[in-house]
Scaffold this motif. Structure first.
Motif, PDB file in Angstrom:
ATOM      1  N   GLU A 176      15.837-174.527  61.633  1.00  0.00           N
ATOM      2  CA  GLU A 176      15.633-173.148  62.059  1.00  0.00           C
ATOM      3  C   GLU A 176      14.219-172.957  62.596  1.00  0.00           C
ATOM      4  OE1 GLU A 176      16.424-168.590  60.429  1.00  0.00           O
ATOM      5  OE2 GLU A 176      17.039-170.314  59.223  1.00  0.00           O
ATOM      6  N   LEU A 177      13.263-173.642  61.998  1.00  0.00           N
ATOM      7  CA  LEU A 177      11.880-173.558  62.478  1.00  0.00           C
ATOM      8  C   LEU A 177      11.780-174.068  63.913  1.00  0.00           C
ATOM      9  CD1 LEU A 177       8.888-172.990  61.937  1.00  0.00           C
ATOM     10  CD2 LEU A 177       8.697-175.329  61.027  1.00  0.00           C
ATOM     11  N   ARG A 178      12.462-175.169  64.194  1.00  0.00           N
ATOM     12  CA  ARG A 178      12.449-175.701  65.568  1.00  0.00           C
ATOM     13  C   ARG A 178      13.044-174.704  66.554  1.00  0.00           C
ATOM     14  NH1 ARG A 178      15.787-180.909  65.270  1.00  0.00           N
ATOM     15  NH2 ARG A 178      15.586-180.764  67.546  1.00  0.00           N
ATOM     16  N   VAL A 179      14.129-174.049  66.148  1.00  0.00           N
ATOM     17  CA  VAL A 179      14.774-173.068  67.028  1.00  0.00           C
ATOM     18  C   VAL A 179      13.840-171.894  67.295  1.00  0.00           C
ATOM     19  CG1 VAL A 179      16.660-171.403  67.204  1.00  0.00           C
ATOM     20  CG2 VAL A 179      17.110-173.696  66.322  1.00  0.00           C
ATOM     21  N   VAL A 180      13.265-171.339  66.229  1.00  0.00           N
ATOM     22  CA  VAL A 180      12.416-170.152  66.386  1.00  0.00           C
ATOM     23  C   VAL A 180      11.143-170.499  67.154  1.00  0.00           C
ATOM     24  CG1 VAL A 180      11.199-168.302  65.179  1.00  0.00           C
ATOM     25  CG2 VAL A 180      13.370-169.143  64.287  1.00  0.00           C
ATOM     26  N   LYS A 181      10.552-171.674  66.894  1.00  0.00           N
ATOM     27  CA  LYS A 181       9.353-172.095  67.627  1.00  0.00           C
ATOM     28  C   LYS A 181       9.630-172.190  69.117  1.00  0.00           C
ATOM     29  CE  LYS A 181       6.605-175.403  66.335  1.00  0.00           C
ATOM     30  NZ  LYS A 181       6.125-176.709  65.836  1.00  0.00           N
ATOM     31  N   GLY A 182      10.851-172.643  69.454  1.00  0.00           N
ATOM     32  CA  GLY A 182      11.207-172.752  70.863  1.00  0.00           C
ATOM     33  C   GLY A 182      11.269-171.407  71.561  1.00  0.00           C
ATOM     34  N   ARG A 183      11.526-170.329  70.797  1.00  0.00           N
ATOM     35  CA  ARG A 183      11.639-168.985  71.372  1.00  0.00           C
ATOM     36  C   ARG A 183      10.363-168.166  71.183  1.00  0.00           C
ATOM     37  NH1 ARG A 183      17.160-167.924  71.896  1.00  0.00           N
ATOM     38  NH2 ARG A 183      18.129-169.926  72.367  1.00  0.00           N
ATOM     39  N   ALA A 184       9.456-168.629  70.323  1.00  0.00           N
ATOM     40  CA  ALA A 184       8.233-167.863  70.027  1.00  0.00           C
ATOM     41  C   ALA A 184       7.021-168.764  70.214  1.00  0.00           C
ATOM     42  CB  ALA A 184       8.298-167.304  68.604  1.00  0.00           C
ATOM     43  N   GLU A 185       6.867-169.269  71.419  1.00  0.00           N
ATOM     44  CA  GLU A 185       5.774-170.197  71.712  1.00  0.00           C
ATOM     45  C   GLU A 185       4.425-169.518  71.482  1.00  0.00           C
ATOM     46  OE1 GLU A 185       6.267-171.736  75.605  1.00  0.00           O
ATOM     47  OE2 GLU A 185       8.227-172.634  75.198  1.00  0.00           O
ATOM     48  N   GLY A 186       3.537-170.273  70.872  1.00  0.00           N
ATOM     49  CA  GLY A 186       2.194-169.757  70.639  1.00  0.00           C
ATOM     50  C   GLY A 186       2.025-169.047  69.315  1.00  0.00           C
ATOM     51  N   MET A 187       3.133-168.811  68.598  1.00  0.00           N
ATOM     52  CA  MET A 187       3.028-168.121  67.313  1.00  0.00           C
ATOM     53  C   MET A 187       2.654-169.113  66.226  1.00  0.00           C
ATOM     54  SD  MET A 187       5.575-165.299  65.764  1.00  0.00           S
ATOM     55  CE  MET A 187       5.082-164.295  64.362  1.00  0.00           C
ATOM     56  N   ASP A 188       1.841-168.666  65.275  1.00  0.00           N
ATOM     57  CA  ASP A 188       1.361-169.516  64.186  1.00  0.00           C
ATOM     58  C   ASP A 188       2.531-170.082  63.385  1.00  0.00           C
ATOM     59  OD1 ASP A 188      -0.794-170.474  62.331  1.00  0.00           O
ATOM     60  OD2 ASP A 188       0.317-169.182  60.958  1.00  0.00           O
ATOM     61  N   GLU A 189       2.519-171.410  63.177  1.00  0.00           N
ATOM     62  CA  GLU A 189       3.645-172.062  62.498  1.00  0.00           C
ATOM     63  C   GLU A 189       3.756-171.622  61.045  1.00  0.00           C
ATOM     64  OE1 GLU A 189       5.000-176.604  61.398  1.00  0.00           O
ATOM     65  OE2 GLU A 189       4.348-176.200  63.455  1.00  0.00           O
ATOM     66  N   ASP A 190       2.636-171.385  60.401  1.00  0.00           N
ATOM     67  CA  ASP A 190       2.683-170.934  59.004  1.00  0.00           C
ATOM     68  C   ASP A 190       3.375-169.574  58.905  1.00  0.00           C
ATOM     69  OD1 ASP A 190       1.816-171.124  56.132  1.00  0.00           O
ATOM     70  OD2 ASP A 190       0.773-169.273  56.706  1.00  0.00           O
ATOM     71  N   ALA A 191       3.098-168.696  59.859  1.00  0.00           N
ATOM     72  CA  ALA A 191       3.754-167.381  59.873  1.00  0.00           C
ATOM     73  C   ALA A 191       5.249-167.534  60.086  1.00  0.00           C
ATOM     74  CB  ALA A 191       3.147-166.503  60.964  1.00  0.00           C
ATOM     75  N   LEU A 192       5.637-168.451  60.965  1.00  0.00           N
ATOM     76  CA  LEU A 192       7.064-168.684  61.215  1.00  0.00           C
ATOM     77  C   LEU A 192       7.753-169.207  59.959  1.00  0.00           C
ATOM     78  CD1 LEU A 192       7.014-170.294  64.783  1.00  0.00           C
ATOM     79  CD2 LEU A 192       7.665-167.962  64.169  1.00  0.00           C
ATOM     80  N   LYS A 193       7.086-170.084  59.231  1.00  0.00           N
ATOM     81  CA  LYS A 193       7.666-170.618  57.990  1.00  0.00           C
ATOM     82  C   LYS A 193       7.863-169.499  56.969  1.00  0.00           C
ATOM     83  CE  LYS A 193       5.917-175.364  58.324  1.00  0.00           C
ATOM     84  NZ  LYS A 193       4.983-176.374  57.751  1.00  0.00           N
ATOM     85  N   ARG A 194       6.902-168.575  56.882  1.00  0.00           N
ATOM     86  CA  ARG A 194       7.024-167.446  55.958  1.00  0.00           C
ATOM     87  C   ARG A 194       8.182-166.527  56.369  1.00  0.00           C
ATOM     88  NH1 ARG A 194       2.234-166.507  52.814  1.00  0.00           N
ATOM     89  NH2 ARG A 194       0.625-168.049  53.280  1.00  0.00           N
ATOM     90  N   MET A 195       8.348-166.336  57.671  1.00  0.00           N
ATOM     91  CA  MET A 195       9.440-165.506  58.176  1.00  0.00           C
ATOM     92  C   MET A 195      10.797-166.111  57.814  1.00  0.00           C
ATOM     93  SD  MET A 195       7.690-164.717  61.866  1.00  0.00           S
ATOM     94  CE  MET A 195       9.082-163.874  62.609  1.00  0.00           C
ATOM     95  N   ILE A 196      10.900-167.433  57.979  1.00  0.00           N
ATOM     96  CA  ILE A 196      12.164-168.113  57.660  1.00  0.00           C
ATOM     97  C   ILE A 196      12.406-168.085  56.149  1.00  0.00           C
ATOM     98  CG2 ILE A 196      13.334-170.356  57.681  1.00  0.00           C
ATOM     99  CD1 ILE A 196      11.877-170.818  60.417  1.00  0.00           C
ATOM    100  N   ALA A 197      11.338-168.222  55.368  1.00  0.00           N
ATOM    101  CA  ALA A 197      11.480-168.115  53.907  1.00  0.00           C
ATOM    102  C   ALA A 197      11.994-166.731  53.527  1.00  0.00           C
ATOM    103  CB  ALA A 197      10.133-168.399  53.236  1.00  0.00           C
ATOM    104  N   MET A 198      11.479-165.688  54.188  1.00  0.00           N
ATOM    105  CA  MET A 198      11.946-164.322  53.942  1.00  0.00           C
ATOM    106  C   MET A 198      13.430-164.201  54.290  1.00  0.00           C
ATOM    107  SD  MET A 198      11.324-161.211  53.028  1.00  0.00           S
ATOM    108  CE  MET A 198      12.286-159.701  53.157  1.00  0.00           C
ATOM    109  N   ALA A 199      13.809-164.768  55.427  1.00  0.00           N
ATOM    110  CA  ALA A 199      15.218-164.721  55.836  1.00  0.00           C
ATOM    111  C   ALA A 199      16.107-165.414  54.807  1.00  0.00           C
ATOM    112  CB  ALA A 199      15.379-165.374  57.206  1.00  0.00           C
ATOM    113  N   ASN A 200      15.652-166.542  54.291  1.00  0.00           N
ATOM    114  CA  ASN A 200      16.450-167.272  53.303  1.00  0.00           C
ATOM    115  C   ASN A 200      16.597-166.489  52.002  1.00  0.00           C
ATOM    116  OD1 ASN A 200      17.246-169.577  54.729  1.00  0.00           O
ATOM    117  ND2 ASN A 200      15.279-170.588  54.384  1.00  0.00           N
TER     118      ASN A 200
END
Length: 307
Positions: A218-242
């Protein structure tokens, strides 16, 4: 539009599948071929099921929770095969005549005459087209029985009004996506869906399940759509979703964050320049007031911020 696949592509190179194999494909794309999304992440089991549909003319139903990319999965396979692909959303407004066609008044030589205008189903059936029925479990009964006629691999379509019998093109393909597996919606989250005639379900030769991805995927998918966004923030977002998915599974929440929601959250965070405001506008405001304290607790865990 080419009449048949005229080349092959590598299963390993196009989809990362092992063992490798040659897949039938078209050498050029026409207007009906979806655009390739280079960031798309393929789920191997679902990809194999969809490829069986294209390669061996199997009728494939992909079912799973909302926002998991069921239709997109089929489209992205078609995009890499350069196979023309048409999606139809089976909402309650789609009727039998929308699919089959109807008599219409047209002008010919300055005179009004009645002429049969064929619908999308006869059009697609006679061409090398992959037809995808979205929200298959929300279709009206009269529409479902029209589809049942062509579910057999050699299924011919009879146009009663025209006294014609249409034979499917050798490279016509049929797919569908659904949130349920034909047994109805026991959870009450997919209003408008209904049980599907089991005789019809039996005609789907391959049924694949596509649900939420593993965190790294899921991180790979979201990173592909949100280029330039901090990876740590994306991981926290996915953790929230889970956490919302776990809460939903346990019956604590009635609303769940899909991968689509996470992508929208990331896009809105870039738009508003504030990840917390983006969360409220993307997801929190859609939720039941009585459940927001649970979401606030989840958010505190993931971001150490009160929402």
């Amino acid at each position: 539009m080419l009449d048949a696949p005229d080349t092959t592509i590598s299963a390993a190179k196009a989809f990362g599948l092992k063992p490798d194999g040659k897949l039938p494909a078209f050498s050029r794309a026409d207007d009906h071929v979806p655009e390739v999304d280079p960031a798309y992440v393929f789920v191997p089991e679902v990809t194999r099921a969809i490829l069986a549909g294209f390669q061996h003319n199997r009728r494939v139903l992909v079912q799973g929770l909302h926002g998991t990319g069921k239709s997109t999965h089929i489209e992205q396979v078609a995009a890499r095969l350069k196979w023309p692909c048409i999606r139809i959303n089976l909402d309650s407004h789609i009727s039998r005549t929308d699919l089959i066609g109807r008599d219409a008044i047209v002008l010919k030589d300055g005179k009004q005459v009645t002429e049969f205008q064929e619908g999308i189903l006869p059009w697609a059936l006679q061409r090398p087209v992959a037809l995808v029925f979205d929200e298959y479990d929300a279709g009206r009964p009269d529409v479902m029985f029209v589809i049942q006629r062509i579910l057999e691999a050699s299924g011919k379509l009879t146009l009663l009004d025209q006294n014609r019998v249409l034979t499917p093109h050798p490279y016509f393909r049929l797919f569908a996506t659904s949130n349920t597996v034909g047994l109805g919606d026991a959870a009450g989250i997919y209003h408008g869906t209904q049980p599907i005639n089991q005789g019809q379900m039996d005609r789907w030769q391959v049924v694949a399940t596509l649900n939420y991805l593993a965190e790294d995927q899921e991180l790979r998918v979201v990173k592909g759509r949100a280029e330039g966004m901090d990876e740590d923030a994306l991981k926290r977002m996915i953790a929230m979703a889970n956490l919302t998915r776990e809460g939903f599974a346990q019956g604590d929440l009635s609303t769940v964050m899909s991968p689509r929601t996470v992508i929208t959250w990331a896009e809105n965070a870039a738009l508003f320049g504030d990840i917390h405001l983006a969360f409220r506008l993307t997801f929190l405001n859609k939720c039941d007031e009585a459940e927001r304290h649970i979401l606030a607790e989840y958010y505190q865990r993931c971001f150490n911020v009160a929402i």
